[in-house]
Enzyme design. Structure first.
Site, PDB file in Angstrom:
ATOM      1  N   GLU B 437       4.143  -2.542   4.017  1.00  0.00           N
ATOM      2  CA  GLU B 437       3.828  -1.803   5.180  1.00  0.00           C
ATOM      3  C   GLU B 437       4.644  -2.103   6.181  1.00  0.00           C
ATOM      4  O   GLU B 437       4.188  -2.170   7.493  1.00  0.00           O
ATOM      5  CB  GLU B 437       2.294  -2.135   5.484  1.00  0.00           C
ATOM      6  CG  GLU B 437       1.380  -1.454   4.406  1.00  0.00           C
ATOM      7  CD  GLU B 437       1.491   0.055   4.158  1.00  0.00           C
ATOM      8  OE1 GLU B 437       2.099   0.690   5.086  1.00  0.00           O
ATOM      9  OE2 GLU B 437       1.168   0.474   3.074  1.00  0.00           O
ATOM     10  N   GLY B 438       5.782  -2.288   6.040  1.00  0.00           N
ATOM     11  CA  GLY B 438       6.682  -2.610   7.197  1.00  0.00           C
ATOM     12  C   GLY B 438       6.775  -4.101   7.337  1.00  0.00           C
ATOM     13  O   GLY B 438       5.574  -4.690   7.663  1.00  0.00           O
TER      14      GLY B 438
END
Lengths: 598, 598
Positions: B437-438
């Site tokens: 998620e990043g």
């Protein structure tokens, strides 16, 4: 991708210019181990570890060691062959006494060899490491008959060694062990009990395994004062030195561990096994401390070595992997090494690894001085310094092993979480090092207890004074060293304040000192690391290598300005005392125990 | 040993007294979700997670999900049954819109449910988490036909969802993806390409899987501006809502990961699969950001939840395991919780977990305000605050997940390294959360880039001002709050200095700001954590529970004095600029590349 390159350039610079190896080689007994000889030897050693040992690392992890139905332990494919090559080449014997067939090289050299083999394969390296611990115990406390019977083949590595301390109820509290040793008519002892966590307790790489076993004789005092140390060979040894009957020690099971899968961690059962007393009865803890003190620096080296391997892999990945476009770049994409945050993770690894290596080599060089210097006063002071540096090297070194292998994994992004990449293995393997050979908490307790107590705190304060001698040297060296000098001075102040608080507080309130012990040890780790990098930066210009001088200056400055300041931030935790740690009861420590609504 | 106890006492105190949940329940649309209702619901939820889900955690790890020869994915024993119970009970639908069958509860409540399910079994929890991300994308951008066809069964959990972003060459750089989508005569699209790292890309727990897939249409602009988002169901859906033919998406392989073994991480191959455009062409990145922004806070919660579970286990072990005798104790041995360094590890976990939970609940409550408050100005400011807090929760929360699970393992000593103990699994499972998620580096870049840029830095400086309002409150609260106030003031000063440096420097030299982004984000994490604990300490006396008030005061003081000071120590790293990070070339970064002897 995960190809290990022995960092011989770093190591030879460290030996020659940072830790003063040429002076070690001048000590009586080390005349044959001059720098040129040593560097050539280490290059050959690095070649062997990279070519023969390193390729077994990944397969060793996936395959692991296995307990066979017949009760023997099978190591992963290739381990047996590589171990024979290792014995053949004689790498294990380099730092051992010539009297028993060793090379008689300094411990400093042995430490480098241990770094190289551990970077190549930590799980594999444990077998020689444990063997060396057993050898040291025998060298110090064994009688001539035991030494002559066991040492020559242990020095070559043909026979391997183990350390049998732990029992289920006796981990950090060694004194709680219950294994029994009953003297027999022939002077041997019958050993009965169960030991756990025995590294390479059985395996197929050598024909013989020499167990060092802690046990109690009937009527021995309780606790650590009633422990004796025995040799229990896997096979009894005939008078002509050949192997005889199988001794009554069995492998009950192997542990399923988070890492170092290739290293068999055995539960061993002794059932009236034949053992031979080392030294005297009830002297076992002293013998065990000889093994452990040596092994503690060795475990610190594991943190360094696995971090070095993981760093190399992450550096290679950062140069190959392309994602997005970095600031100021052109083209379709940039290698991720061009992104600042990846650079920060690389520099953090690089600076810590360099600092740790210098510090551990310094510790090892003081070991050599403490054993080989002609002046007893110098030997004695060196021994004190070893006492200070060893828990720092063990604890800080293995904490950093955890932290840096995690950074290396992070650089790989999602690939780092995939086992085939190999980055996860480094993190999993090194996680044990903060636990065994005395947990890092026990190292910190040792530092604020025994080590700080030496001469009422003077030993450690004097060493701090030695470190502070670098401040005027930095002032003389030119303005580019100013930021390093300023930050070192500030952080040394904090360390000195914490040390004086410990000296003042510890004797009257040991629990207060113990409460701050872990942050206090880390303060030492950061300061000694920064100090060693500053020493390297001051020494580097003398090499005439401008690139090297620049890199050492940058590493020292980066560490001083961006990593070291954590030291002073720990002053509060180091000197807070025990109040808040013990303020909450078990109910308050739990978030589920109270009634739900007020 | 590893029995999960939902921390409902902590949670209900946090909701009622720390993050002001009663005010959230007064927002239009949340009238049915008053505090009493919510706490009762969460107690039932906690019971379900502890009794049904938590026991699957360990077996899920050892067994893992497996790709069958027929190309289907089999989840571990019990997963399918427990998932059906989860759907039956309706836990996934609680925070979803009532229009599509959800409970219409606030996000704040959904966050607690996510903590509970994740503590029970992180690998299991990922399936509902991904499903909720897909639901949010559909809710925001799907047309009515798509919503009516897919949402009702996704809201119940009968159908699950996935997010398909990553391709081998396109990880953090989503814009580099090459999957193709070609419009067909019937308005659908033919999707062709390969996606990697697809969580629950196939499994046997639900009859249908709804893939959200990023792809490019022919002639679309390069990079992120040319990406579209499609729904690609595993089975085509007939007009009557029943399942039709199998779509052309196949599971090529499963990844072998360091942790979350039960969660199948799939390589998916799309071969002219039928997909349906969500929203408009080339609008895919915006849709993906909706999914990701929601998921980022959810990933932060994973750090909290797994740390909570690991903490509980280490607390129980520290109370049971006896080794040696603590200072002032009598008897044969003490539980290790009586040793100061073990206490430090427990208190560090307890304080960080409490602070993280408060902070994440606060973030979630601002999400609720940003969507449900009647005043647009309040909504808009709440949205800015969510923008600040979310990268902090994601990055600091998952960094702490790594650090705290490692402390929990350490408390177990040698047993912590043995997989059967379960402590190692928590560390292995949570390691991915700092990456997906990043990556945490990308979160930090988001903070010093987009988030700091909001109103030229005013948004973040105003939030800092909001935090500093606690200083006079602490001054009024009594002398026992003085040490907290003093330390918070000092550290807020450092954070403010770093923020002003970032505001000044970033626009002209983005690389300098990015170079300090990770330490800068951690400064925020530490300050917001200490701030929330101080808020809790100020609020606790109102409960009339003296033990609770004492514990909150101690946690706030311990954090402020012993953990928070790291903040100011990072000021140098945050504001050092890019010089030293980029000073060394690849050769200087390697220790092997230079010639060995000078």
């Amino acid at each position: 991708m995960d190809q290990y390159q022995p960092p011989l350039a770093d190591i030879s610079f460290a030996l020659e210019h940072v830790v003063g190896y040429p002076d070690i080689a001048k000590l009586p007994g080390f005349e044959h181990a001059d720098l040129d000889t040593v560097v050539e030897l280490l290059e050959q050693c690095g070649d062997f570890m990279a070519a023969a040992v390193a390729p077994t690392n990944r397969t060793g992890d996936t395959q692991g060691s296995r307990l066979q139905p017949d009760g023997t332990v099978l190591t992963p494919d290739g381990f047996k062959e590589v171990y024979h090559q290792y014995v053949e080449a004689g790498w294990g014997s380099v730092p051992l006494p010539e009297e028993y067939g060793g090379g008689g090289f300094p411990r400093t050299v042995g430490l480098v060899i241990q770094e190289l083999i551990t970077s190549a394969n930590m799980a594999f390296s444990l077998c020689p490491l444990l063997t060396q611990g057993a050898i040291e115990a025998l060298l110090h406390y064994g009688d001539d008959a035991l030494k002559e019977r066991y040492l020559p083949k242990m020095v070559t590595g043909e026979w391997t060694g183990t350390m049998n301390l732990t029992e289920p109820q006796a981990g950090s509290d060694v004194g709680a062990l219950t294994t029994r040793a009953v003297r027999q008519g022939d002077g041997s002892y019958a050993i009965t009990g169960q030991k756990i966590f025995i590294t390479y307790g059985d395996h197929d790489m050598a024909e013989q395994i020499v167990h060092l076993v802690l046990a109690r004789t009937p009527g021995a005092p309780e606790g650590t004062r009633g422990i004796s140390c025995f040799i229990v060979p896997k096979f009894l040894v005939n008078d002509d030195g050949s192997l005889g009957a199988r001794n009554a020690v069995e492998t009950v099971s192997l542990e399923h561990k988070m890492g170092i899968h290739a290293s068999p961690t055995c539960v061993l059962s002794y059932e009236n096994a034949t053992g031979y007393l080392i030294g005297e009865e009830n002297n076992g803890m002293r013998i065990m401390f000889v093994m452990m003190n040596s092994a503690r620096l060795g475990v610190g080296v594991q943190g360094l070595a696995v971090a070095e391997r993981a760093y190399q892999q992450s550096l290679a990945y950062a140069q190959e992997r392309r994602q997005g476009l970095a600031a100021g770049a052109s083209g379709a994409s940039s290698p991720i090494i061009d992104f600042p945050d990846v650079r920060r993770m690389l520099m953090t690894q690089r600076a810590h690894v360099a600092a740790m290596r210098y510090l551990m080599l310094l510790d090892a060089s003081y070991v050599d001085i403490s054993t080989h210097h002609p002046d007893p006063a110098v030997r004695s002071r060196a021994d004190e310094i070893v006492g200070i540096l060893t828990p720092i090297c063990k604890s800080f070194g293995t904490d950093l092993g955890n932290e840096l292998t995690s950074l290396a994994l992070q650089i790989h992004g999602g690939m780092g979480f995939i086992e085939e990449t190999g980055a996860a293995q480094h993190l999993r393997d090194i996680r044990i090092a903060a636990i065994y050979e005395g947990t890092n908490g026990i190292q910190a307790a040792d530092l604020v207890g025994r080590k700080l107590g030496v001469r009422g705190g003077s030993s450690m304060l004097e060493f701090l004074g030695t470190m502070r001698e670098i401040e005027p040297q930095l002032a003389d060296a030119g303005t580019e060293f100013d930021p390093i000098r300023v930050e070192l001075g500030r952080q040394f102040d904090a360390l000195e304040e914490a040390t004086r608080w410990m000296v003042r507080t510890g004797p009257g309130d040991p629990n207060a000192a113990l409460s701050g012990s872990t942050p206090y040890l880390r303060m030492w780790g950061l300061c000694t690391g920064a100090w060693m990098l500053a020493r390297a930066a001051l020494a580097a210009p003398a090499t005439g290598d401008a690139g090297l001088a620049e890199s050492q200056l940058v590493l020292a400055r980066f560490y001083a300005e961006q990593l070291l300041p954590q030291c002073a931030s720990l002053l509060g935790a180091a000197t807070a005392g025990s109040r808040d740690l013990f303020a909450l009861d078990a109910g308050q420590l739990s978030g589920a125990a109270r009634k739900v609504r007020s």
